[in-house]
Design an enzyme around this catalytic site. Structure first.
Site, mmCIF file in Angstrom:
data_model
loop_
_atom_site.group_PDB
_atom_site.id
_atom_site.type_symbol
_atom_site.label_atom_id
_atom_site.label_comp_id
_atom_site.label_asym_id
_atom_site.label_seq_id
_atom_site.Cartn_x
_atom_site.Cartn_y
_atom_site.Cartn_z
ATOM 1 N N LYS A 29 -21.270 38.505 -40.371
ATOM 2 C CA LYS A 29 -22.342 39.402 -40.799
ATOM 3 C C LYS A 29 -22.987 38.831 -42.046
ATOM 4 C CE LYS A 29 -20.019 41.163 -44.548
ATOM 5 N NZ LYS A 29 -20.443 40.950 -45.963
ATOM 6 N N PRO A 65 -15.758 30.304 -42.712
ATOM 7 C CA PRO A 65 -15.066 29.992 -43.968
ATOM 8 C C PRO A 65 -14.459 31.247 -44.589
ATOM 9 C CG PRO A 65 -17.434 30.050 -44.312
ATOM 10 C CD PRO A 65 -17.223 30.169 -42.833
ATOM 11 N N GLY A 68 -13.371 33.574 -47.754
ATOM 12 C CA GLY A 68 -13.953 33.813 -49.067
ATOM 13 C C GLY A 68 -15.430 33.545 -49.106
ATOM 14 N N GLY A 72 -17.855 35.849 -47.878
ATOM 15 C CA GLY A 72 -18.669 37.054 -47.902
ATOM 16 C C GLY A 72 -19.360 37.340 -46.585
ATOM 17 N N ILE A 73 -18.889 36.706 -45.516
ATOM 18 C CA ILE A 73 -19.517 36.903 -44.210
ATOM 19 C C ILE A 73 -18.641 37.704 -43.250
ATOM 20 C CG2 ILE A 73 -21.074 34.937 -44.293
ATOM 21 C CD1 ILE A 73 -19.034 33.265 -42.886
ATOM 22 N N GLY A 74 -17.559 38.261 -43.777
ATOM 23 C CA GLY A 74 -16.769 39.207 -42.992
ATOM 24 C C GLY A 74 -15.840 38.606 -41.980
ATOM 25 N N GLY A 97 -12.473 37.793 -41.819
ATOM 26 C CA GLY A 97 -11.228 38.509 -41.554
ATOM 27 C C GLY A 97 -11.471 39.900 -41.014
ATOM 28 N N SER A 125 -14.082 40.889 -39.286
ATOM 29 C CA SER A 125 -14.561 40.767 -37.911
ATOM 30 C C SER A 125 -13.425 40.443 -36.957
ATOM 31 C CB SER A 125 -15.646 39.686 -37.835
ATOM 32 O OG SER A 125 -16.240 39.676 -36.554
ATOM 33 N N ASP A 173 -15.398 46.779 -44.550
ATOM 34 C CA ASP A 173 -16.348 46.156 -43.624
ATOM 35 C C ASP A 173 -15.944 46.291 -42.163
ATOM 36 O OD1 ASP A 173 -17.931 45.348 -45.715
ATOM 37 O OD2 ASP A 173 -17.331 43.238 -45.641
#
Length: 294
Positions: free
Chosen positions: A17, A100, A102, A104-106, A108, A110, A142
């Site tokens: 995300k 990656p 850490g 900030g794209i969610g 874990g 997701s 999230d």
């Protein structure tokens, strides 16, 4: 010895995300921050595989660097759903990790949501979507969004969700050589925690005025804090902003910019300096496993 699975679900996507904006509006007595954001799903993500076990055991069968199985959100998600439903089944979970950590794209979050959605189908538990979102909230703020499965205007701690229509486009996402711990940024004394509340109507009005390019709306309240602490993030922001309006997603470290076509995004990616990882990804309207809950 190879386990003979009673059923399998393979190639289950766990999409990333992007936060098109992220405002911190307050801090609750329990320490959690209230926020407002728009979540954008994209077609870049991890891929998970599930083998149903008849002995009730839940195992992660793939290695994940620096993430013990017992603390992995996928294992915790499976255990929560198992306890909630009382199913006799277990599962072996395999993760092909592409996102990656850490960033900030969610990633874990997701993965956890895909686990809940996939096991809801594989275990035939038929838990409704709203109920799955309540289970998901126990895993992180999230995770309910990915169960919700649509691009969303979010408030509260991120769990109050309203579906929002977003334009189809492509993104270049650049990953700096930095791992940003979310807790560190949320606890920073310089973090803005008093942004004025906005409405989805505010967001949509500016979206209309910019002809479907909503990234000019608001800001990411965490971005300045992260850029001061992590020079690599600041460098990526400065570099990408020359090409297109850029913004950090979540608590960082990933930085993104939107483009009207894949070709334009790929052209920008070709100019990414050596040593920075990057991905070109397309927007999604719905989670690929949306129909696994109702």
């Amino acid at each position: 010895m190879t386990t003979a699975y009673s059923a399998t679900l393979r190639d289950c996507p766990a999409p990333a995300k992007l936060n098109l904006f992220l405002h911190i509006t307050g801090r609750r007595p329990d320490g959690y921050h209230t926020l407002q954001t728009v979540f954008q799903l994209v077609d870049w993500g991890d891929v998970l595989h599930f083998g149903r076990r008849d002995d009730g055991e839940i195992r992660r069968v793939s290695e994940l660097a620096n993430v013990p199985a017992d603390t992995d959100l996928t294992v915790r998600a499976a255990r929560l759903l198992q306890a909630h439903t009382g199913t006799r089944y277990g599962v072996d979970i395999e993760i092909d990790k592409h996102l990656p950590m850490g960033g900030g794209i969610g990633g874990g979050s997701s993965d956890a949501a895909t686990t809940l959605l996939a096991l809801n189908r594989l275990w035939q538990t038929s838990v409704p979507r709203a109920e799955l979102q309540q289970i998901a909230l126990k895993l992180g703020a999230d995770v309910p969004f990915f169960i919700f499965g649509q691009n969303a205007f979010a408030s509260g701690v991120g769990e109050d969700l309203e579906a929002v229509e977003l334009p189809s486009r492509h993104f270049l996402v650049v990953t700096p050589n930095a791992h940003v711990p979310t807790a560190e940024i949320f606890s920073d004394p310089e973090l803005t925690r008093s942004s004025q509340a906005v409405t989805m109507t505010d967001f949509l009005a500016q979206n209309a005025s910019t002809k479907g390019w909503p990234d000019s709306f608001g800001r990411n309240d965490m971005q300045n804090v992260v850029a001061k602490k992590y020079e690599e993030v600041a460098k990526v922001l400065d570099w990408l902003d020359i090409i297109a309006a850029s913004r950090m997603t979540g608590s960082g470290a990933c930085v993104f910019a939107a483009f009207p076509s894949q070709a334009a995004a790929l052209d920008a990616q070709a100019r990414v300096p050596a040593g920075w990882k990057s991905a070109v990804t397309a927007s999604l309207q719905r989670h690929p496993l949306f129909n696994f809950a109702s």
